[in-house]
Scaffold this motif. Structure first.
Motif, mmCIF file in Angstrom:
data_model
loop_
_atom_site.group_PDB
_atom_site.id
_atom_site.type_symbol
_atom_site.label_atom_id
_atom_site.label_comp_id
_atom_site.label_asym_id
_atom_site.label_seq_id
_atom_site.Cartn_x
_atom_site.Cartn_y
_atom_site.Cartn_z
ATOM 1 N N LEU A 362 1.126 -1.390 -0.399
ATOM 2 C CA LEU A 362 -0.219 -0.047 0.128
ATOM 3 C C LEU A 362 0.649 1.503 0.013
ATOM 4 O O LEU A 362 0.251 2.415 -0.779
ATOM 5 C CB LEU A 362 -1.278 0.114 0.755
ATOM 6 N N PHE A 363 1.409 1.265 0.836
ATOM 7 C CA PHE A 363 2.860 2.327 0.915
ATOM 8 C C PHE A 363 3.642 2.658 -0.306
ATOM 9 O O PHE A 363 3.470 3.691 -1.045
ATOM 10 C CB PHE A 363 4.343 2.056 1.882
ATOM 11 N N GLN A 364 3.830 2.042 -1.122
ATOM 12 C CA GLN A 364 4.677 2.145 -2.325
ATOM 13 C C GLN A 364 3.560 2.336 -3.302
ATOM 14 O O GLN A 364 4.101 2.900 -4.492
ATOM 15 C CB GLN A 364 4.939 0.832 -2.874
ATOM 16 N N ARG A 365 2.775 1.382 -3.446
ATOM 17 C CA ARG A 365 1.762 1.890 -4.416
ATOM 18 C C ARG A 365 0.864 3.092 -4.126
ATOM 19 O O ARG A 365 0.986 4.036 -5.942
ATOM 20 C CB ARG A 365 0.320 0.684 -4.637
ATOM 21 N N CYS A 366 0.789 3.746 -3.021
ATOM 22 C CA CYS A 366 0.348 5.050 -3.101
ATOM 23 C C CYS A 366 1.129 6.435 -3.350
ATOM 24 O O CYS A 366 1.156 7.516 -3.913
ATOM 25 C CB CYS A 366 0.154 5.400 -1.064
ATOM 26 N N SER A 367 2.604 5.679 -2.872
ATOM 27 C CA SER A 367 3.600 6.904 -3.158
ATOM 28 C C SER A 367 3.830 6.685 -4.781
ATOM 29 O O SER A 367 3.838 7.963 -5.299
ATOM 30 C CB SER A 367 4.882 6.161 -2.309
ATOM 31 N N PHE A 368 3.499 5.906 -5.177
ATOM 32 C CA PHE A 368 3.522 5.770 -6.793
ATOM 33 C C PHE A 368 2.582 6.851 -7.505
ATOM 34 O O PHE A 368 2.768 7.756 -8.100
ATOM 35 C CB PHE A 368 3.395 4.889 -7.561
ATOM 36 N N ILE A 369 1.278 6.467 -6.727
ATOM 37 C CA ILE A 369 0.341 7.501 -7.266
ATOM 38 C C ILE A 369 0.329 9.005 -7.178
ATOM 39 O O ILE A 369 0.075 9.788 -7.874
ATOM 40 C CB ILE A 369 -1.192 7.085 -6.861
ATOM 41 N N ILE A 370 0.961 9.700 -6.063
ATOM 42 C CA ILE A 370 0.855 10.516 -5.614
ATOM 43 C C ILE A 370 2.218 11.184 -6.828
ATOM 44 O O ILE A 370 2.301 13.051 -7.109
ATOM 45 C CB ILE A 370 1.524 10.770 -3.864
ATOM 46 N N ILE A 371 3.055 10.697 -6.854
ATOM 47 C CA ILE A 371 3.940 11.151 -7.930
ATOM 48 C C ILE A 371 3.181 10.987 -9.076
ATOM 49 O O ILE A 371 3.814 12.444 -9.930
ATOM 50 C CB ILE A 371 5.449 10.917 -7.716
ATOM 51 N N ASN A 372 2.507 10.034 -9.551
ATOM 52 C CA ASN A 372 2.186 10.348 -10.550
ATOM 53 C C ASN A 372 1.137 11.585 -10.644
ATOM 54 O O ASN A 372 1.870 11.887 -11.957
ATOM 55 C CB ASN A 372 1.630 9.118 -10.912
ATOM 56 N N ILE A 373 0.534 12.248 -10.190
ATOM 57 C CA ILE A 373 -0.762 13.143 -9.745
ATOM 58 C C ILE A 373 0.602 14.858 -9.899
ATOM 59 O O ILE A 373 -0.012 16.018 -10.577
ATOM 60 C CB ILE A 373 -1.593 13.142 -8.912
ATOM 61 N N LEU A 374 1.805 14.653 -9.023
ATOM 62 C CA LEU A 374 2.220 15.784 -9.660
ATOM 63 C C LEU A 374 3.194 15.884 -10.688
ATOM 64 O O LEU A 374 3.619 16.705 -11.156
ATOM 65 C CB LEU A 374 3.685 15.865 -8.660
ATOM 66 N N GLY A 375 3.630 14.531 -11.411
ATOM 67 C CA GLY A 375 3.668 14.687 -12.739
ATOM 68 C C GLY A 375 2.730 15.503 -13.367
ATOM 69 O O GLY A 375 3.847 16.029 -14.317
ATOM 70 N N ILE A 376 2.309 14.458 -13.470
ATOM 71 C CA ILE A 376 0.936 15.360 -14.641
ATOM 72 C C ILE A 376 0.713 17.037 -14.331
ATOM 73 O O ILE A 376 0.560 17.575 -15.302
ATOM 74 C CB ILE A 376 -0.747 14.807 -13.932
ATOM 75 N N ARG A 377 0.979 17.397 -12.896
ATOM 76 C CA ARG A 377 1.085 19.163 -13.244
ATOM 77 C C ARG A 377 1.863 19.590 -13.176
ATOM 78 O O ARG A 377 1.844 20.076 -13.773
ATOM 79 C CB ARG A 377 0.333 18.980 -11.928
ATOM 80 N N TYR A 378 3.124 19.059 -12.855
ATOM 81 C CA TYR A 378 4.626 19.376 -14.068
ATOM 82 C C TYR A 378 3.747 19.085 -15.092
ATOM 83 O O TYR A 378 4.550 20.534 -15.780
ATOM 84 C CB TYR A 378 5.933 18.492 -13.287
ATOM 85 N N GLY A 379 3.883 18.415 -15.221
ATOM 86 C CA GLY A 379 3.865 18.421 -16.734
ATOM 87 C C GLY A 379 2.705 19.458 -17.825
ATOM 88 O O GLY A 379 2.851 20.233 -18.724
ATOM 89 N N LEU A 380 1.771 19.891 -16.994
ATOM 90 C CA LEU A 380 0.818 21.091 -18.173
ATOM 91 C C LEU A 380 0.722 22.386 -16.950
ATOM 92 O O LEU A 380 0.598 22.931 -18.136
ATOM 93 C CB LEU A 380 -0.552 20.802 -16.755
ATOM 94 N N VAL A 381 1.709 22.506 -16.289
ATOM 95 C CA VAL A 381 2.257 23.976 -15.145
ATOM 96 C C VAL A 381 3.306 24.133 -15.884
ATOM 97 O O VAL A 381 3.899 25.493 -16.508
ATOM 98 C CB VAL A 381 1.843 23.942 -14.227
ATOM 99 N N GLN A 382 4.264 22.909 -15.266
ATOM 100 C CA GLN A 382 5.838 23.657 -14.570
ATOM 101 C C GLN A 382 6.545 23.244 -15.766
ATOM 102 O O GLN A 382 7.803 23.815 -15.747
ATOM 103 C CB GLN A 382 6.141 23.153 -13.727
ATOM 104 N N ILE A 383 6.503 22.647 -16.143
ATOM 105 C CA ILE A 383 7.410 22.328 -17.703
ATOM 106 C C ILE A 383 7.792 23.077 -18.328
ATOM 107 O O ILE A 383 9.002 23.428 -19.503
ATOM 108 C CB ILE A 383 6.885 20.931 -18.977
ATOM 109 N N LYS A 384 7.174 24.616 -18.881
ATOM 110 C CA LYS A 384 7.281 25.599 -19.394
ATOM 111 C C LYS A 384 8.757 26.369 -19.023
ATOM 112 O O LYS A 384 8.680 26.694 -19.856
ATOM 113 C CB LYS A 384 5.863 26.743 -19.258
#
Length: 767
Positions: A362-384
């Motif tokens: 559970l810890f690893q899977r939830c951690s991956f999901i949190i990183i994935n969500i941050l990654g999606i936000r990063y790709g939409l906003v911060q990558i510019k």
């Protein structure tokens, strides 16, 4: 293997029977024959003993078997406890296949040595056919006579027999060992292939319960704790490092040569006071040191050439590359861009740690999901903010799409229990983004190295003018963008575990034979043919830059010898390229000769002028009646030779027009070459002087005025001619030498200086 035991045990009765036989037919052999037979048997036994001894290559084989066993033991132990991610399994598969190949070769080598022992044994058994020797052994009286020789022979036999038996047993043990290893490798390969198949994108079977399930906290059964997993990953990475030591050392050697080469150019510019001009070329990396840019090049190459390295090794390479890039960006990027870059670095580091050392739960899977969500936000906003700081911006559109898409898929697969695929997609998403940043920096560094080489070469030639580096960079980067795109796609495909299948499919398509009439070909040969031709033309175009040549330059003191070398180099590159392309096409020579014969007929009928110009271009290159930079007159045209190709020659006319003349016309017409020997031209000025003066005073004024002009070549004497002399009036013609490239400028300056000189003396001057 018993040869003499029965013979040496013959009883006395056999001897007495021999003595009772007729004296006439008792024996025909002499003592000399017996000695020769004993000597022959001794030589055979001694040769057998020598041949049975293991030589250095056999002990080397045993060492290889031992090393193979050590590698296999490490791989088998790692398979039991290491993280079963795709990259580790890919590395295991590659290494196991190589171990399998090594075992096959070792097995053949052992069989070869066993066959040699059998041949030696047969040679010893052939001694039974020696009747003289066996007659001697059966004869009691003769045995006593040759007791010493036979004892020595028996001793040699026993020694050889013991040695052969011992070595036979050793080879049998090694044979049994290699067979056991082959079975172990086959079983391990089956396990690895199964794991790779299960981790593939096409396999959507659930591995773990869904995230909302009551069993979502279930962990994968792993017999090692984190510390033990770290040790296993370290051992696997250390093994791979030793396994690839040769290639990595070679890479470090060439990177060292590159660093030395760049440092030498920078040192030359600094010692001559031109290092500050590098800022004019928009250098971002080379003007701040050599070591870090070279490390960036080396790490990028290492990442692409170690696609099947274990996870720890590959991720350490990636993290090391990102660390070096962080140092390079530190003083150049804005605060916002740097913070976003460090966030990306941190997310990637967290992913690597979770993937390698944390058990699935559970810890690893939830951690991956949190990183994935941050990654999606990063790709939409911060990558510019990253995009604005880098040299290549076109790739970031696709990089953003891939980054966001893979993170989104990773979340879905993770929620529904497809954890291994989810982890693979997450790492691929971040690697695809960080790798495009690294490759963008790599391209910029390569372009800076090329511009540095061009500028240094021009400074060595005494040309300090800053050339148009922006247009040149745009021209140079096009082929490198193709290479970088390929590198990027290969890294993404290998991390998705589809590169091997793609390469295999493309290889099958390209290597499939196709037949048209009597000609058989493959698409691979055709593609290779065009790639080599394209590379040859590209190289012959770009080779000029390494000579410091820029097409838009109009230099006065041009190096004609260097241009001749450049033309010859281009010709060699093209010829070698086309020969390699023809060889790579795989076309049979008999078919090629038929094609060339047909082509020859076509050339003779329709391409006469093309062939004439091509051959004339080669003649011009080697005969050198004109060279680049020469000022020539041909027919009604005149100008400076700008470039020489294999078909045409370009001439810059004084009015700015570019005249393109076929090389055949140049050889068939009279050419006036004003700069064949040197770059100076004799010019003349007609003037009139009025006033109270003598020819001596006029001559002195003219000569002193010309000597004060730097544009006049005063190493050659100026000439003064009087066309008419009358009381107070002189018509004079002045001839002097100047650069042919600056004739009009020199004449104009000379007239101005002469006017001022004569006016100062109170004399009237007119032209």
């Amino acid at each position: 293997m018993i040869l003499f035991s029965v013979s040496f045990s013959y009883s006395q009765n056999a001897a007495s029977k021999t003595e009772n036989k007729s004296k006439l037919f008792e024996e025909t052999a002499t003592d000399s024959d017996y000695l020769m037979s004993i000597e022959k048997a001794g030589d055979v036994l001694q040769s057998a003993a020598n041949d049975s001894e293991f030589e250095g290559n056999t002990f080397h084989l045993f060492g290889e078997i031992k090393r193979t066993e050590s590698k296999l033991d490490l791989i088998l132990a790692s398979l039991k406890g290491a993280n079963p991610n795709v990259r580790n399994q890919q590395m295991y598969r590659i290494v196991l296949k190589e171990i399998e190949q090594e075992l096959n070769e070792q097995n053949k080598a052992i069989d070869h040595r066993n066959a040699n022992l059998e041949k030696i044994k047969n040679k010893i058994l052939d001694l039974r056919k020696d009747k003289t020797l066996f007659t001697l052994i059966k004869d009691t009286i003769r045995r006593k006579q040759f007791k010493t020789e036979l004892a020595s022979l028996k001793k040699s036999y026993l020694k050889t027999d013991s040695l052969m038996t011992k070595n036979q047993e050793i080879l049998n043990v090694k044979k049994r060992l290699t067979v056991e290893h082959k079975i172990a490798v086959s079983n391990a390969l089956t396990t690895v292939e199964t794991k790779l198949e299960k981790s593939g994108i096409s396999i959507l079977k659930k591995e773990y319960p869904s995230l909302w399930s009551t069993d979502s906290t279930a962990k994968k059964v792993v017999s090692h704790n984190i510390k033990a997993k770290v040790i296993i990953e370290e051992n696997v990475a250390a093994y791979y490092l030793s396994y690839k030591a040769g290639g990595l050392i070679t890479l470090c050697f060439f990177m060292g040569l590159l660093a030395w080469y760049i440092s030498r150019n920078l040192k030359y510019l600094k010692s001559n006071g031109h290092a500050e001009n590098l800022s004019l070329f928009n250098f971002k990396y080379l003007n701040r040191g050599v070591i870090l840019p070279v490390i960036v090049i080396g790490l990028n190459i290492a990442v692409v050439t170690n696609l099947y390295a274990p996870a720890l090794f590959l991720e350490l390479l990636q993290l090391g590359l990102l660390g070096v890039l962080t140092i390079l960006f530190k003083n150049d990027w804005s605060g916002k861009s740097m913070r976003n870059w460090l966030l990306l670095f941190g997310l990637f580091f967290a992913l690597c740690f979770l993937d390698l050392f944390i058990e699935v739960g559970l810890f690893q899977r939830c951690s991956f999901i949190i990183i994935n969500i941050l990654g999606i936000r990063y790709g939409l906003v911060q990558i510019k903010s990253l995009k604005d700081q880098l040299y290549i911006k076109g790739f970031f559109k696709w990089a953003s799409i891939i980054f966001i898409g893979l993170n989104g898929l990773s979340i879905l697969y993770n929620i529904f229990g497809r954890v291994s695929l989810s982890n693979m997609l997450s790492l691929t998403a971040f690697i695809s983004l960080t790798q495009i940043v690294a490759l963008s920096v790599l391209l910029k560094i390569i372009l800076e190295i090329i511009l540095l080489q061009i500028y240094t070469t021009r400074i060595k030639r005494g040309i300090e003018k800053i050339f148009d580096y922006e247009n040149l960079s745009d021209t140079l980067k096009k082929p490198f963008i193709i290479v970088i795109s390929y590198m990027w796609l290969v890294v993404i495909a290998s991390n998705l575990n589809i590169w091997e299948s793609l390469r295999s499919s493309i290889g099958t398509l390209l290597s499939r034979p196709n037949t048209i009439g009597s000609i058989t070909f493959t698409f691979g040969n055709i593609v290779l043919f065009f790639i080599i031709v394209w590379a040859a033309h590209l190289l012959q175009n770009y080779v000029a830059y390494f000579f410091g040549e820029i097409e838009d330059e109009n230099e006065e003191n041009i190096n004609k010898r260097q241009h001749s070398k450049l033309l010859i180099t281009r010709l060699i590159v093209l010829i070698v390229g086309y020969l390699l392309a023809v060889a790579a096409s795989g076309m049979p020579l008999d078919k090629l000769s038929i094609l060339l014969g047909a082509l020859g007929v076509g050339l003779g009928l329709g391409l006469q002028n093309v062939v004439n110009n091509f051959v004339s271009g080669i003649i011009l290159i080697f005969d050198k009646p004109i060279q680049i930079g020469d000022v020539i007159d041909i027919s009604s045209e005149s100008g400076r030779v700008k470039s020489m190709g294999l078909r045409t020659t370009k001439i810059n006319a004084p009015n700015g027009a570019e005249i393109i003349i076929p090389n055949g016309n140049l050889l068939s017409q009279n050419i006036t070459n004003w700069t064949y020997t040197d770059n100076f031209k004799l010019v003349d000025i007609a003037i009139e002087i009025s006033g109270d003066a003598t020819p001596e005073n006029i001559n002195a004024t003219i000569l002193s005025s010309l000597e004060s002009l730097p544009l006049v070549n005063n190493t050659k004497p100026s000439q003064i001619y009087y066309n008419s002399i009358s009381d107070g009036k002189f018509k004079i013609q002045i001839k002097f030498w100047c650069s042919i490239y600056r004739t009009e400028e020199t004449i104009s300056t000379a007239k101005q200086v002469l006017f001022s000189s004569f006016k100062a003396k109170g004399l009237a001057f007119s032209t």
